[in-house]
Design a protein around this motif. Sequence first.
Motif, PDB file in Angstrom:
ATOM      1  N   LEU A  75      11.453   7.207  -2.217  1.00  0.00           N
ATOM      2  CA  LEU A  75      12.182   6.079  -2.787  1.00  0.00           C
ATOM      3  C   LEU A  75      13.444   5.793  -1.975  1.00  0.00           C
ATOM      4  CD1 LEU A  75      12.658   3.981  -5.001  1.00  0.00           C
ATOM      5  CD2 LEU A  75      13.707   5.774  -6.389  1.00  0.00           C
ATOM      6  N   ARG A  76      14.144   6.837  -1.558  1.00  0.00           N
ATOM      7  CA  ARG A  76      15.339   6.635  -0.731  1.00  0.00           C
ATOM      8  C   ARG A  76      14.996   5.897   0.562  1.00  0.00           C
ATOM      9  NH1 ARG A  76      16.634  12.209  -1.918  1.00  0.00           N
ATOM     10  NH2 ARG A  76      15.923  12.757   0.185  1.00  0.00           N
ATOM     11  N   ALA A  77      13.885   6.295   1.184  1.00  0.00           N
ATOM     12  CA  ALA A  77      13.476   5.661   2.440  1.00  0.00           C
ATOM     13  C   ALA A  77      13.094   4.203   2.227  1.00  0.00           C
ATOM     14  CB  ALA A  77      12.317   6.430   3.059  1.00  0.00           C
ATOM     15  N   VAL A  78      12.409   3.919   1.130  1.00  0.00           N
ATOM     16  CA  VAL A  78      12.022   2.538   0.825  1.00  0.00           C
ATOM     17  C   VAL A  78      13.256   1.663   0.682  1.00  0.00           C
ATOM     18  CG1 VAL A  78      10.977   1.050  -0.931  1.00  0.00           C
ATOM     19  CG2 VAL A  78       9.806   3.131  -0.204  1.00  0.00           C
ATOM     20  N   VAL A  79      14.251   2.159  -0.053  1.00  0.00           N
ATOM     21  CA  VAL A  79      15.488   1.396  -0.250  1.00  0.00           C
ATOM     22  C   VAL A  79      16.234   1.250   1.073  1.00  0.00           C
ATOM     23  CG1 VAL A  79      17.736   1.413  -1.383  1.00  0.00           C
ATOM     24  CG2 VAL A  79      15.686   2.092  -2.671  1.00  0.00           C
ATOM     25  N   ARG A  80      16.295   2.322   1.871  1.00  0.00           N
ATOM     26  CA  ARG A  80      16.990   2.266   3.158  1.00  0.00           C
ATOM     27  C   ARG A  80      16.321   1.270   4.102  1.00  0.00           C
ATOM     28  NH1 ARG A  80      16.658   7.227   4.273  1.00  0.00           N
ATOM     29  NH2 ARG A  80      18.684   7.860   3.442  1.00  0.00           N
ATOM     30  N   ALA A  81      15.005   1.154   4.001  1.00  0.00           N
ATOM     31  CA  ALA A  81      14.264   0.214   4.852  1.00  0.00           C
ATOM     32  C   ALA A  81      14.318  -1.213   4.322  1.00  0.00           C
ATOM     33  CB  ALA A  81      12.809   0.664   4.977  1.00  0.00           C
ATOM     34  N   LYS A  82      15.038  -1.405   3.209  1.00  0.00           N
ATOM     35  CA  LYS A  82      15.190  -2.732   2.596  1.00  0.00           C
ATOM     36  C   LYS A  82      13.851  -3.304   2.129  1.00  0.00           C
ATOM     37  CE  LYS A  82      19.503  -4.071   4.898  1.00  0.00           C
ATOM     38  NZ  LYS A  82      19.857  -2.702   5.308  1.00  0.00           N
ATOM     39  N   LEU A  83      13.011  -2.429   1.584  1.00  0.00           N
ATOM     40  CA  LEU A  83      11.742  -2.840   1.006  1.00  0.00           C
ATOM     41  C   LEU A  83      11.845  -2.806  -0.508  1.00  0.00           C
ATOM     42  CD1 LEU A  83       9.365  -0.818   3.369  1.00  0.00           C
ATOM     43  CD2 LEU A  83      10.110  -3.197   3.611  1.00  0.00           C
ATOM     44  N   ASP A  84      10.886  -3.403  -1.174  1.00  0.00           N
ATOM     45  CA  ASP A  84      10.900  -3.506  -2.633  1.00  0.00           C
ATOM     46  C   ASP A  84      10.314  -2.232  -3.254  1.00  0.00           C
ATOM     47  OD1 ASP A  84      10.722  -4.116  -5.297  1.00  0.00           O
ATOM     48  OD2 ASP A  84       9.646  -6.015  -5.021  1.00  0.00           O
ATOM     49  N   PRO A  85      11.138  -1.400  -3.921  1.00  0.00           N
ATOM     50  CA  PRO A  85      10.606  -0.155  -4.503  1.00  0.00           C
ATOM     51  C   PRO A  85       9.628  -0.379  -5.640  1.00  0.00           C
ATOM     52  CG  PRO A  85      12.889  -0.502  -5.164  1.00  0.00           C
ATOM     53  CD  PRO A  85      12.583  -1.542  -4.136  1.00  0.00           C
ATOM     54  N   GLU A  86       9.619  -1.584  -6.214  1.00  0.00           N
ATOM     55  CA  GLU A  86       8.644  -1.883  -7.253  1.00  0.00           C
ATOM     56  C   GLU A  86       7.244  -2.050  -6.672  1.00  0.00           C
ATOM     57  OE1 GLU A  86       9.031  -2.077 -10.583  1.00  0.00           O
ATOM     58  OE2 GLU A  86      11.075  -1.338 -10.315  1.00  0.00           O
ATOM     59  N   LYS A  87       7.164  -2.421  -5.408  1.00  0.00           N
ATOM     60  CA  LYS A  87       5.878  -2.675  -4.769  1.00  0.00           C
ATOM     61  C   LYS A  87       5.483  -1.569  -3.787  1.00  0.00           C
ATOM     62  CE  LYS A  87       6.214  -7.734  -5.055  1.00  0.00           C
ATOM     63  NZ  LYS A  87       6.262  -8.989  -4.269  1.00  0.00           N
ATOM     64  N   THR A 113       5.046   1.799  -3.122  1.00  0.00           N
ATOM     65  CA  THR A 113       4.903   3.106  -3.756  1.00  0.00           C
ATOM     66  C   THR A 113       4.264   4.081  -2.768  1.00  0.00           C
ATOM     67  OG1 THR A 113       2.737   2.501  -4.647  1.00  0.00           O
ATOM     68  CG2 THR A 113       4.660   2.028  -6.020  1.00  0.00           C
ATOM     69  N   LEU A 114       4.074   5.314  -3.203  1.00  0.00           N
ATOM     70  CA  LEU A 114       3.510   6.337  -2.323  1.00  0.00           C
ATOM     71  C   LEU A 114       2.141   5.952  -1.773  1.00  0.00           C
ATOM     72  CD1 LEU A 114       4.450   9.500  -4.412  1.00  0.00           C
ATOM     73  CD2 LEU A 114       5.477   8.819  -2.245  1.00  0.00           C
ATOM     74  N   GLN A 115       1.368   5.181  -2.534  1.00  0.00           N
ATOM     75  CA  GLN A 115       0.011   4.837  -2.108  1.00  0.00           C
ATOM     76  C   GLN A 115      -0.030   3.753  -1.035  1.00  0.00           C
ATOM     77  OE1 GLN A 115       1.036   4.867  -5.319  1.00  0.00           O
ATOM     78  NE2 GLN A 115       0.019   6.720  -6.089  1.00  0.00           N
ATOM     79  N   VAL A 116       1.093   3.054  -0.847  1.00  0.00           N
ATOM     80  CA  VAL A 116       1.084   1.900   0.043  1.00  0.00           C
ATOM     81  C   VAL A 116       0.823   2.290   1.495  1.00  0.00           C
ATOM     82  CG1 VAL A 116       2.590   0.120   1.041  1.00  0.00           C
ATOM     83  CG2 VAL A 116       2.437   0.377  -1.424  1.00  0.00           C
ATOM     84  N   THR A 117       1.286   3.474   1.921  1.00  0.00           N
ATOM     85  CA  THR A 117       1.022   3.872   3.313  1.00  0.00           C
ATOM     86  C   THR A 117      -0.481   4.040   3.539  1.00  0.00           C
ATOM     87  OG1 THR A 117       1.372   6.208   2.747  1.00  0.00           O
ATOM     88  CG2 THR A 117       3.265   4.979   3.595  1.00  0.00           C
ATOM     89  N   ARG A 118      -1.172   4.625   2.575  1.00  0.00           N
ATOM     90  CA  ARG A 118      -2.631   4.785   2.677  1.00  0.00           C
ATOM     91  C   ARG A 118      -3.311   3.423   2.670  1.00  0.00           C
ATOM     92  NH1 ARG A 118      -7.286   7.782   1.500  1.00  0.00           N
ATOM     93  NH2 ARG A 118      -8.607   7.008  -0.191  1.00  0.00           N
ATOM     94  N   HIS A 119      -2.915   2.540   1.750  1.00  0.00           N
ATOM     95  CA  HIS A 119      -3.507   1.208   1.692  1.00  0.00           C
ATOM     96  C   HIS A 119      -3.302   0.465   3.015  1.00  0.00           C
ATOM     97  CE1 HIS A 119      -2.898   1.219  -2.966  1.00  0.00           C
ATOM     98  NE2 HIS A 119      -3.798   2.086  -2.554  1.00  0.00           N
ATOM     99  N   THR A 120      -2.112   0.610   3.578  1.00  0.00           N
ATOM    100  CA  THR A 120      -1.806  -0.067   4.838  1.00  0.00           C
ATOM    101  C   THR A 120      -2.704   0.443   5.958  1.00  0.00           C
ATOM    102  OG1 THR A 120       0.500  -0.406   4.172  1.00  0.00           O
ATOM    103  CG2 THR A 120       0.014  -0.514   6.535  1.00  0.00           C
ATOM    104  N   ALA A 121      -2.884   1.742   6.041  1.00  0.00           N
ATOM    105  CA  ALA A 121      -3.712   2.318   7.099  1.00  0.00           C
ATOM    106  C   ALA A 121      -5.160   1.856   6.985  1.00  0.00           C
ATOM    107  CB  ALA A 121      -3.634   3.843   7.044  1.00  0.00           C
ATOM    108  N   ILE A 122      -5.696   1.853   5.764  1.00  0.00           N
ATOM    109  CA  ILE A 122      -7.086   1.422   5.586  1.00  0.00           C
ATOM    110  C   ILE A 122      -7.248  -0.041   5.958  1.00  0.00           C
ATOM    111  CG2 ILE A 122      -8.926   1.107   3.879  1.00  0.00           C
ATOM    112  CD1 ILE A 122      -7.765   3.504   2.360  1.00  0.00           C
TER     113      ILE A 122
END
Length: 329
Positions: free
Chosen positions: A227-239, A241-250
Amino acid sequence: MIASNALPAAPQAEAVTDYLERLDDSGGKNMGEKPWHLNRHLIPYFRTQQLDGLKDSGVKQYGRKRRDAGASRATVNRELSSLSHMTNRATEWKRIKPEHRPRTEKEAEPRKKIVVLSDEHSAALMRAAMEDQDGRLWLFVAFGLGAAMRRSEILRVRYDQIDFVSRRVFIPQAKAGAREQPITPTLAAALERQRAMEDYADGWISPAGPTARSDRGHRGSICKPFLRAVVRAKLDPEKVTLQVTRHTAITQLAKAGVDLPNIQRISGHKALAMVPRYTHIHGEHIDAAIGALDVPFPDAVTLEIHTPGKPAEAGQGAVVQLSLARTAA
């Protein structure tokens, strides 16, 4: 070790405590949700019944009562999943007989849109993870974006399960059973560098900290650092989530034109039917694909209605109706 807060008078209290303790010791998933589901809702509702006395009808009634109380379908389904998991394990552990295990039928849920990161956002998340005070966070993000692995699989990886020559990770515990997970050359090289700095070269990549509640050896969660990394990267923490990296790779695999069976081998999905939902209909790869059908209309096409009584002009063939002509008011 997680203690149960269930009502002491509940006949299932002992079974629930045993279930949660065993699950925690073995590195079970969703250890934040399962105790809450069981102790907050399920145990109070079924408190007068023995675990082997639960009926299909009672489980259905529980779902209806929770929905009537305002709980969403997704919430009720998660609670029923916790109940189902506990009764399945109780059957394996010989606490109840298979024929006494109730069915937990879940309501169909509307499919949620799968969130994926752009290349720019993926790079921003990776940079933020590398800058985080948690020195293991970047490994989690790297595995997600570079291998499409599940959260629980990443946290359980050991160095002695990695074949750096063939670039394969042996995963003994996965949804579809044990498998060998391919990883990219970049990730393999990064892991070799990290391994050279470790005190235990054959140990966990994400070892448990000194305050861990169980002796499983690896971390059970990485939610707060992520969550800290998501906020630091200026991304939306509501969207994001931990699963998004896997979804992105697929999704990246699909955009690169990788066929579905090979995507399944990389993602570890148990059923091939689960893979197409990640090959999103929106995206440049879909636009490029539909471009193969982009054939210009012939010049003969007009916006008027062509009737048998109206001959085509010289040099023009017959044309089909494209749209209705505008009628007079």
